[in-house]
Design an enzyme around this catalytic site. Structure first.
Site, PDB file in Angstrom:
ATOM      1  N   GLY A 718      52.832 -71.432 -14.658  1.00  0.00           N
ATOM      2  CA  GLY A 718      51.673 -70.760 -14.083  1.00  0.00           C
ATOM      3  C   GLY A 718      50.507 -70.772 -15.048  1.00  0.00           C
ATOM      4  O   GLY A 718      50.698 -70.864 -16.261  1.00  0.00           O
ATOM      5  N   ASP A 845      45.017 -56.573  -9.252  1.00  0.00           N
ATOM      6  CA  ASP A 845      45.157 -57.990  -8.882  1.00  0.00           C
ATOM      7  C   ASP A 845      46.461 -58.223  -8.126  1.00  0.00           C
ATOM      8  O   ASP A 845      47.180 -59.193  -8.383  1.00  0.00           O
ATOM      9  CB  ASP A 845      45.115 -58.852 -10.145  1.00  0.00           C
ATOM     10  CG  ASP A 845      44.876 -60.329  -9.830  1.00  0.00           C
ATOM     11  OD1 ASP A 845      44.344 -60.616  -8.747  1.00  0.00           O
ATOM     12  OD2 ASP A 845      45.228 -61.186 -10.658  1.00  0.00           O
TER      13      ASP A 845
END
Length: 892
Positions: A718, A845
């Site tokens: 990621g 988030d």
């Protein structure tokens, strides 16, 4: 006429009459014939040239008429013997129009020079008839189309200058027939097709400049036959590959530039001996590697050396003392650190003989060591010194005050300690000074006020103490002042607020200053950016702020302001960002706030505002404003979930008090009993999987490097703006190997360091079974001496919810039961951080990619780098990345 004269006239013979008739015709045509003297071809060609001119602002062509011979027309030169046009020179006359093809009839032309006009259209192929032409100068016009192949007919052509036009296509192969061509200037066009190999056939080439064309391709080896070449410019041409070794055999080269391409490979170690006549070497912005050859010391005529923005490595060992004519040295953005050594700056000693040095740019070179006192021996003509972004430590030497010619001094992002030397006050030509991101302490020197020409001063992110010096009021040209993230105390000096030059930014945030905003703030009528957040200011917001009518950003967050928002602020209609959160402000939301068309973000959260929230303007976009923590607000958009506002004058019927007691008391008793029973079970149950007493592992950079196979691309799982995440196997001394996910922070990105601290702070406060378990953190340095920070988590083998929902790699999909379980796990986690933590936490988030799944498909919420702890002294809701972007835009 008497009778005798009439009789004599009538007695003329027919021959006499014809003679006089011819005489009259000759007399009447004398002016016309004088204009071309028998060379009618040239005359008509020039008239055709004039007819194509649509605009002649300086009336340069007014002399082009039959009253003068064309050899006397402006811009025309003729041969003395044959009176034929041999030069057409009309540079910089503002002429507009096209170039007539009839110019090709001027067969005696040796020069056409039409530079710096506005000729349009194509270059006529008829010019190829001009076999005597030696110079064709069409620079700085608006010619389009291709380079005519017929120009090969100009067999005597030596100069072909077509720069700064709109030419396209490739260089025609026929150009190789121009065997006498010595200067080819084709820069700043749209030419493609690469630099062709056939150009090597033109062995007479002396000057080749083709920069800023989208050529592409590589540099042909055949150019090495240009033994007479002195100038070679091909920068910004999208070239790739290596520089051919044959180029370095062109010993007459004076100016050599290949900047802003994609060239790779290393430079020959003997480049300085091979090219001894170099005066300009410009290879910046490429992908060159290896050592910067020490033999460059042999280029004793070198005036400009630009090798920045490459991948050069190794220690910088050029002996600059031999480069007595050097004017500019630009080596920024390379990796010159010598392995295991800390005296990288020793080469500074050799610069003392460079008396013509004007610019020294050595930023972001990874130099390690102290800045030697010999820095003060540099040329007094030095106007810019860039040493930012290195790892220089120790104190800033006071000898730097000897560089009295300095206009710009950049020492930012190093490790300098101690005080700012008072000798800097001697640099009275200084306009730009940045010392940000060091470890400077002690008060700002009063001598800073001697820099009367200073326009921008950056001192933020240090440990500077004491008061802001009043002497800054002497810097009458100052338009930007940034002092945030220091330890300054005292009050805001009025002298700064009375600087009419302060128009760009004033950032005093994150200090320990006190008091109120002085009314003199009204004098900053042209200021664009004002940040006084986390400043410990008190009192009311002064109405004088309303006179700062040019503000586009106003941040008063995290102070102790009381009272209402003054109505005078309604004049700040140009604000794009307005933040007054985390104060003690009260009253109603002013009506003018929803009238500001330019407002992009409004934050009035964590105050004591009351009444109705508007629904128009900025309040129509839920992501553009925040009103959290104002418990007496009502109405607004549905997404706010605020209570409805009560109508004025309406009164609800109240139940008698005794009835309320009878109804509520038993219910309250039952609830309290349930809560007691639940808490008792929790005490008797097992502790949470993340215990506050659990010992965190200690891991080093080297361990994480090995665990992730050198942070290899194969282990990358990621990537985001602040970090990259790698899977790995951590070898623990007292435990079996364990699979982990290592989140490495991109510390070079603004906000990454704050993100790391924020996430660490959050993890210390949230032990819960559905929150991703952190194993440990690492704050160290890598093998190059760069700061390194990482967080180590348990590895989640089933990836993220996003992978299961959207990735093509997962052929199976989540069933209904799994989806419900995931929703339950996430809801449990959010309920915990919102309602059950000692400090309320906002994730900031939450999305499917941040919800991870273990072997049993249990969901874990992770990635808290944008999270905020909502305590009384918390940083608040605006993400650091958004704040950094706003600061960068304002400072640029």
């Amino acid at each position: 006429m008497n009778s005798l004269q009439a009789k004599n006239f009538l007695c003329f013979s027919p021959i006499s009459f014809l003679f006089y008739g011819l005489a009259i015709i000759c007399l009447t045509s004398t002016n016309v014939s004088a204009s071309y003297d028998g060379n009618e071809t040239d005359y008509l060609a020039l008239l055709s040239f004039k007819s194509k001119i649509t605009h002649d602002p300086y009336k340069v062509l007014t002399s082009w008429n039959h009253s003068f011979h064309f050899c006397d027309w402006s811009g025309i030169s003729c041969g003395k013997r044959h009176k034929r046009v041999n030069a057409l020179q009309l540079n910089s006359q503002g002429l507009e129009g096209s170039l007539s093809p009839h110019v090709g009839n001027l067969s005696f032309l040796r020069e056409i020079s039409l530079e710096n006009n506005s000729f349009q259209g194509t270059i006529p192929h008829e010019l190829g008839r001009l076999s005597r032409l030696r110079r064709l100068h069409l620079n700085i016009n608006k010619f389009s189309g291709v380079i005519p192949t017929n120009l090969s007919g100009c067999s005597n052509l030596k100069d072909l200058w077509l720069a700064l036009n709109n030419l396209s296509g490739s260089i025609p192969k026929e150009m190789s027939l121009l065997s006498k061509l010595s200067r080819l200037v084709i820069q700043d066009n749209n030419l493609t097709g690469g630099i062709p190999t056939f150009l090597g056939n033109i062995t007479s080439m002396e000057v080749f400049t083709a920069r800023r064309n989208p050529f592409g391709g590589s540099i042909p080896d055949t150019l090495g036959v240009w033994k007479s070449l002195t100038v070679f410019y091909s920068g910004d041409c999208n070239l790739y590959g290596r520089i051919p070794h044959s180029i370095f055999n062109l010993s007459l080269l004076v100016n050599f530039s290949l900047a802003e391409n994609h060239l790779s490979g290393s430079l020959p170690s003997e480049i300085g001996s091979q090219l001894p006549n170099l005066e300009l070497l410009q290879l910046r912005n490429n992908e060159l590697t290896g050592v910067l050859p020490p033999s460059l010391s042999n280029c004793s005529k070198l005036g400009l050396l630009e090798m920045g923005d490459n991948n050069f490595s190794g220690k910088l060992t050029i002996d600059f003392s031999k480069l007595r004519y050097i004017n500019k040295i630009q080596l920024s953005n390379n990796n010159f650190h010598g392995r295991g050594e800390v005296d990288d700056m020793k080469f500074i000693d050799s610069l003392k003989n460079c008396s013509r040095l004007v610019r020294l740019e050595l930023a972001n070179c990874r130099f390690i060591g102290v800045l030697p006192t010999s820095i003060g021996n540099l040329s007094e003509q030095l106007i810019s010194l860039h040493l930012g972004g290195n790892q220089l430590f120790g104190s800033i030497p006071s000898s730097i005050g000897s560089l009295v010619g300095l206009i710009l001094l950049d020492l930012e992002s190093n490790r300098f300690k101690g005080k700012i030397p008072s000798s800097i006050g001697k640099l009275q030509k200084m306009q730009f000074l940045t010392l940000i991101s060091n470890q400077l302490s002690r008060p700002i020197i009063d001598d800073i006020g001697n820099l009367s020409l200073l326009t921008k001063l950056y001192l933020y992110s240090n440990k500077i103490e004491g008061h802001i010096p009043l002497s800054l009021g002497n810097c009458k040209e100052l338009n930007g002042l940034a002092l945030r993230y220091n330890r300054l105390s005292g009050k805001i000096p009025k002298q700064i607020l009375q600087l009419p030059s302060l128009t760009n930014f004033l950032d005093l945030s994150f200090n320990s200053l006190s008091g109120s905003i002085p009314s003199e703030i009204k004098d900053l009528k042209m200021l664009s950016y004002l940040d006084l957040s986390y400043y410990n200011l008190s009192g009311t917001i002064t109405s004088s702020l309303g006179e700062c009518i040019s503000l586009t950003m106003l941040n008063l967050r995290g102070n102790q302001f009381q009272g209402i928002i003054p109505s005078s602020l309604s004049s700040l209609g140009g604000l794009g960002v307005f933040d007054i959160s985390q104060n003690n402000l009260s009253g109603k939301i002013p009506q003018f706030l929803d009238k500001w068309n330019s407002l992009e973000f409004l934050n009035i959260s964590f105050n004591d505002f009351e009444g109705k929230v508007p629904v128009t303007g900025v309040f129509a976009n839920a992501s553009a404003f925040s009103v959290l923590g104002n418990n007496r607000l009502c109405g607004g958009s549905v997404t706010l979930e605020l209570p409805e506002c009560k109508e004025k004058g309406s009164k609800k019927k109240r139940f008698p008090f005794f009835i309320s007691v009878i109804v509520i008391a038993p219910t309250l008793f039952i609830v309290l009993c349930c809560v007691y029973s639940f808490c008792k079970k929790k005490r008797n149950g097992k502790p949470s999987q993340s215990s506050g007493n659990e010992r965190f592992l200690k891991v080093s950079y080297n361990q994480l490097l090995k665990a992730t196979d050198g942070f290899s691309v194969e282990n990358l799982i990621g990537e985001g703006g602040f970090s990259s995440v790698y899977k790995g196997i951590l070898n623990c001394d007292d435990d079996d190997d364990r699979f982990v996910a290592v989140k490495v922070l991109h510390l070079q990105n603004q906000g990454a360091h704050k993100s790391f601290l924020a996430e660490c702070e959050v993890w210390l406060n949230i032990p819960h079974r559905n929150l991703l378990k952190i194993i440990t953190s690492c704050s160290s340095v890598d093998f190059q001496g760069n700061d390194f920070k990482a967080l180590v988590y348990e590895f989640m083998p089933n990836g993220s919810v996003h992978d299961w929902l959207h990735s093509s790699e997962n052929t199976s999909k989540l069933n209904l039961i799994q989806r419900i379980n995931i929703l339950r796990d996430v809801a449990t986690a959010l309920d915990y951080i919102h309602n059950r933590c000692q400090t309320m936490i906002i994730h900031g988030d939450l999305k499917p990619s941040n919800i991870l799944l273990d072997n049993d498909m249990v969901a874990y919420v992770g990635d808290f780098d944008l999270a905020r702890l909502l305590s009384a002294d918390s940083v608040g809701l605006i993400p650091i990345c958004w704040r950094q972007r706003q600061l960068q835009n304002s400072y640029s």
